[in-house]
Design a protein around this motif. Structure first.
Motif, PDB file in Angstrom:
ATOM      1  N   GLN A  87     -80.043 -26.757 -11.118  1.00  0.00           N
ATOM      2  CA  GLN A  87     -79.550 -25.813 -10.121  1.00  0.00           C
ATOM      3  C   GLN A  87     -78.594 -24.785 -10.708  1.00  0.00           C
ATOM      4  OE1 GLN A  87     -77.893 -28.168  -6.964  1.00  0.00           O
ATOM      5  NE2 GLN A  87     -79.857 -29.127  -6.430  1.00  0.00           N
ATOM      6  N   VAL A 110     -79.426 -21.531  -4.803  1.00  0.00           N
ATOM      7  CA  VAL A 110     -79.492 -22.944  -4.457  1.00  0.00           C
ATOM      8  C   VAL A 110     -78.843 -23.098  -3.090  1.00  0.00           C
ATOM      9  CG1 VAL A 110     -78.771 -25.270  -5.095  1.00  0.00           C
ATOM     10  CG2 VAL A 110     -79.379 -23.624  -6.874  1.00  0.00           C
ATOM     11  N   GLN A 190     -85.702 -30.787 -10.867  1.00  0.00           N
ATOM     12  CA  GLN A 190     -84.793 -31.135  -9.773  1.00  0.00           C
ATOM     13  C   GLN A 190     -84.667 -32.651  -9.643  1.00  0.00           C
ATOM     14  OE1 GLN A 190     -82.766 -29.228  -7.213  1.00  0.00           O
ATOM     15  NE2 GLN A 190     -82.120 -31.344  -7.562  1.00  0.00           N
TER      16      GLN A 190
END
Length: 212
Positions: A87, A110, A190
């Motif tokens: 992120q 984000v 992620q």
């Protein structure tokens, strides 16, 4: 042939020991350190991350991590980010109404996932990008996620259509967001490959092998 040397960047965030063990099992010689020169000279740099975006950026800047990532990428040297470590590679993070500047290696924001139940925690499949190196052989597998925020729009204008960024997506609770990116020397997930069993181990081996 000697094992690739990988530095896991120690900036006070992430499951550092589990990351070290996972990359060692993937075939790398791993050093856990905040040393700038060691990070610059390594074959690969791992940027972990757990917790709040703003806190991770503060810790990263405290050890010169933002400059380290930029220097490596300018020289075409591989970097991989994991969870919040992915992120913070984007331009901006918004959490609890607070906007924080990220590393800016990719444009985009984000933001909180739009799902009835947050965090997104548990195993999920992904829509692996065509031609992915990371997901080679594990395209249909599940990976372990634990997060409340994500990148819901990919905003990079491709400067070279012959070498596009490979973006892997996933969906949860009716929302869709980035699960992984491969963009030249810069990759990120992620989800947590170090917590994703055999599939995550295979993905890390794919990255470590690409360093040779």
């Amino acid at each position: 042939m000697s094992a690739p040397n990988v530095v896991v960047l120690d900036y006070g965030s992430g499951n550092l020991r589990s990351a070290v063990r996972a990359f060692e099992r993937a075939g790398a010689e791993v050093t856990l350190t905040a040393d700038f020169e060691a990070g610059l000279e390594a074959d690969g740099l791992v940027v972990p991350g757990v917790g709040a975006y703003a806190a991770c950026m503060q810790g990263l800047r405290a050890v010169g991590g933002e400059r380290l990532i930029g220097r490596r990428l300018a020289g075409g040297r591989p970097v991989i980010g994991i969870c919040v470590g992915m992120q913070i590679l984007f331009e901006t993070g918004i959490e609890h109404g607070v906007t924080t500047d990220g590393c800016g290696e990719w444009p985009g924001t984000v933001e909180r996932i739009e799902a009835d139940v947050v965090p997104h925690m548990g195993w999920n499949t992904v829509d692996a990008a065509t031609g992915s190196t990371l997901f080679d052989g594990v395209e249909e597998e599940r990976f372990y996620f634990v997060h409340s925020y994500g990148v819901r729009r990919w905003e990079l204008d491709e400067p070279n259509p012959a070498m596009p960024a490979r973006v892997t997506w996933t969906s949860y609770g009716g929302d869709r967001f980035v699960a992984a990116v491969e963009n030249g020397p810069l990759s990120a997930t992620q989800f947590h490959p170090e917590k994703s069993g055999d599939a995550g181990a295979a993905l890390l081996r794919n990255w470590v092998t690409s360093l040779s």
